[in-house]
Structure formats: structure tokens, C-alpha cells
Design a protein around this motif. Structure first.
Motif: not given
Length: 43
Positions: A25-29
Motif C-alpha cells: 500500500g505504501g508503494f502504491l501511494v
């Protein structure tokens, strides 16, 4: 997911999956923010 006899192993698996989901999720954001920044810079 594998089957576990011990409840502790199941809880550890759950924690690991949550940690993995948080990292993804952090990478996507970060990717979305980067794309927006590049888009604005290009005008």
C-alpha cells in the motif's frame, strides 16, 4: 495460506500478511504521489 495447528503461528501469519499489505500500500501511494508530481512538473 498454510494450515497451522498452533494458534500462535496463525497469528504470526496474519501479522506478516498485514505487514506485507502495508508495504505494498505504501508503494502504491508513493507511486501515485510521484506520478502526480511529475505530471504537474511537466505542466
Amino acid at each position: 495460506m498454510t494450515q497451522h495447528i498452533l494458534e500462535q503461528d496463525t497469528l504470526e501469519d496474519t501479522r506478516t500478511m498485514r505487514r506485507l499489505a502495508a508495504v505494498i500500500g505504501g508503494f502504491l501511494v508513493a507511486t501515485v504521489i510521484l506520478a502526480l508530481a511529475v505530471g504537474m512538473a511537466m505542466g
